[in-house]
Design an enzyme around this catalytic site. Sequence first.
Site, PDB file in Angstrom:
ATOM      1  N   SER A 106      -7.110   6.077   3.681  1.00 30.60           N
ATOM      2  CA  SER A 106      -6.928   5.016   2.526  1.00 30.60           C
ATOM      3  C   SER A 106      -7.187   3.663   3.214  1.00 30.60           C
ATOM      4  CB  SER A 106      -5.671   4.987   1.750  1.00 30.60           C
ATOM      5  OG  SER A 106      -5.613   6.000   1.041  1.00 30.60           O
ATOM      6  N   ASP A 117      -0.275  10.892  -4.720  1.00 33.98           N
ATOM      7  CA  ASP A 117       0.790  11.536  -3.979  1.00 33.98           C
ATOM      8  C   ASP A 117       1.110  12.709  -4.777  1.00 33.98           C
ATOM      9  OD1 ASP A 117       3.106  10.912  -1.933  1.00 33.98           O
ATOM     10  OD2 ASP A 117       4.334  11.747  -3.641  1.00 33.98           O
ATOM     11  N   LYS A 149       0.766  -1.148   0.056  1.00 31.29           N
ATOM     12  CA  LYS A 149       0.005  -0.155   0.040  1.00 31.29           C
ATOM     13  C   LYS A 149       0.796   0.956   0.054  1.00 31.29           C
ATOM     14  CE  LYS A 149      -4.062   2.152   0.549  1.00 31.29           C
ATOM     15  NZ  LYS A 149      -3.745   3.136  -0.585  1.00 31.29           N
ATOM     16  N   THR A 163      -4.550  13.768   5.284  1.00 34.42           N
ATOM     17  CA  THR A 163      -3.226  13.821   5.583  1.00 34.42           C
ATOM     18  C   THR A 163      -3.078  15.165   6.306  1.00 34.42           C
ATOM     19  OG1 THR A 163      -2.858  12.463   3.692  1.00 34.42           O
ATOM     20  CG2 THR A 163      -1.065  13.709   4.802  1.00 34.42           C
ATOM     21  N   LYS A 221       5.470   1.878  -3.141  1.00 31.40           N
ATOM     22  CA  LYS A 221       5.252   3.473  -3.503  1.00 31.40           C
ATOM     23  C   LYS A 221       5.540   3.173  -4.994  1.00 31.40           C
ATOM     24  CE  LYS A 221       4.673   7.466  -2.597  1.00 31.40           C
ATOM     25  NZ  LYS A 221       3.990   8.016  -1.426  1.00 31.40           N
ATOM     26  N   LYS A 226       5.307   3.952   8.362  1.00 27.38           N
ATOM     27  CA  LYS A 226       4.233   4.585   8.667  1.00 27.38           C
ATOM     28  C   LYS A 226       2.911   3.813   8.589  1.00 27.38           C
ATOM     29  CE  LYS A 226       4.059   7.686   5.660  1.00 27.38           C
ATOM     30  NZ  LYS A 226       3.890   8.802   4.477  1.00 27.38           N
ATOM     31  N   GLN A 280       7.147   4.130   3.895  1.00 25.33           N
ATOM     32  CA  GLN A 280       5.660   3.509   3.998  1.00 25.33           C
ATOM     33  C   GLN A 280       5.664   2.217   4.564  1.00 25.33           C
ATOM     34  OE1 GLN A 280       3.595   5.654   1.418  1.00 25.33           O
ATOM     35  NE2 GLN A 280       2.078   4.988   2.902  1.00 25.33           N
TER      36      GLN A 280
END
Length: 449
Positions: free
Chosen positions: A381, A166, A90, A210, A126, A114, A111
């Site tokens: 998400s 992004d 993801k 975000t 990504k 996170k 990511q």
Amino acid sequence: MNSYISRMLDLTQQRNANEPEFCQAVKEVLDSIAPVIDVHSEYEDFAILERMTEPERIVTFRVSWIDDNGKIQVNRGYRIQFSSLIGPYKGGLRFHPSVNQSIMKFLGFEQIFKNALTGLPIGGAKGGSDFDPKGKSDNEVMRFCQSFMTELYRHIGQDVDVPAGDIGVGAREVGYLFGQYKRIKNAYEGGVLTGKDICYGGSLARKEATGYGLLYYMREMLAASGQTLDGKIVTISGSGNVAIYACEKAYKFGAKVVAMSDSNGCIYDENGIDLDAIKQIKEVERGRIKDYLKFHPEAQYIEKTGEDSPIWTIKTDIALPCATQNELTLNSAKILKENGVIAVGEGANMPCTLEAIDFFVNNGIPLAPAKAANAGGVATSAIEMSQNSMRYYYTFEEVESKLEQIMINIFNSCKDAADMYGCSGNYVKGANIAAFRKLADAMIAQGIV
Ligand code: NDP
């Protein structure tokens, strides 16, 4: 320094010598987790760091498309499937001319950590392309997205890998990508992409998540030292998705945002930035931040001339870098301190250089680290994915209240980990340690794969 960590830092540098952003992201994590490695020798026996710093899979591909003049254009596409330890891969897609393998790998690596911090079942990935959507017509963007998805579709799926937006990829691009995926697969797999428009399966509050999440984290971080956002002066770099909704929430918390930027320069409005004007310029007209002067001629525009963004020379209480990686250097950090900054919150991914981070931490200026503070986007998400699976939608308020709780939990995890490993108040270390422990234990549990 711990010998395992020092060996891994050398190895990372050797094996990825031409990938400076990736090496930087790995160094930040490895420097943080030394106190954990010191007391968990089994992590070395299980080669946790060797495995965690090597992506499970890297896909690169050619993207050919035809521009409005009938000329053939060729770009490069990427998908870095970094880790599927705790869920399907993801992470977003970035369309920007600066995109290369180093930037894709650093973003994919960040990511993983996170996503682990969110507490939700999502792995790390990504992707993107060196395609520049700026100045392209809608039809050109659509043809590019269709060509990009014609290759990407075979690598993704709602239980396999779920991309999102992004830099340079917003609702328009996600819509074109989703349309092409659906056409190729002949199936409505709503959860294959997130950041979708509300009218065909997106989540309410995803667009805001975000930026709002960053402010929730900042609120918690300030509260830990007895402060609030009320009445504070805030500067926010960027004027894209993250920056706009960070600004919106900062106002809701009683702060005053006086400056925003784009890659050409920044505007300073001592009366407080008019967010409706910014939304009109950036979300509707796709214009430049300088256009703000058309709405407010009394404001000031400062052109970016050198390497450092002029926005960090403006006096502020709270600095929120929300544009791109390495946009806040040691030099800018020093100016911010001289001007009395009391806290910094990373909305972008890796926006502060390693030297700037060290400077803030060593000078007792609380820093909300990106992988924790901007995790509200990917968390929402994941909430979008669960709504797609349920075929049922939450209200805006329901999603936002889940987001708020997730951000509070993330802050507490960072704080608790920092307290437990002797670095209280260092939320950079706290975030890295909390995420790392979860991932390392999952890696041991799943065997040598
Ligand atoms: P957008 O494309 O919506 O906005 C990006 C903003 O940053 C624009 O104002 C852009 O200015 C500016 N910018 C981009 N590149 C540069 C550069 N090289 N130098 C100076 N300014 C630059 O992207 P997002 O708001 O979505 O993303 C911003 C950051 O937040 C990125 O680091 C992204 O990875 C991160 N992030 C985004 C999430 C999301 O949900 N969208 C989630 C978590 C992190 P210009 O128009 O001039 O290019």
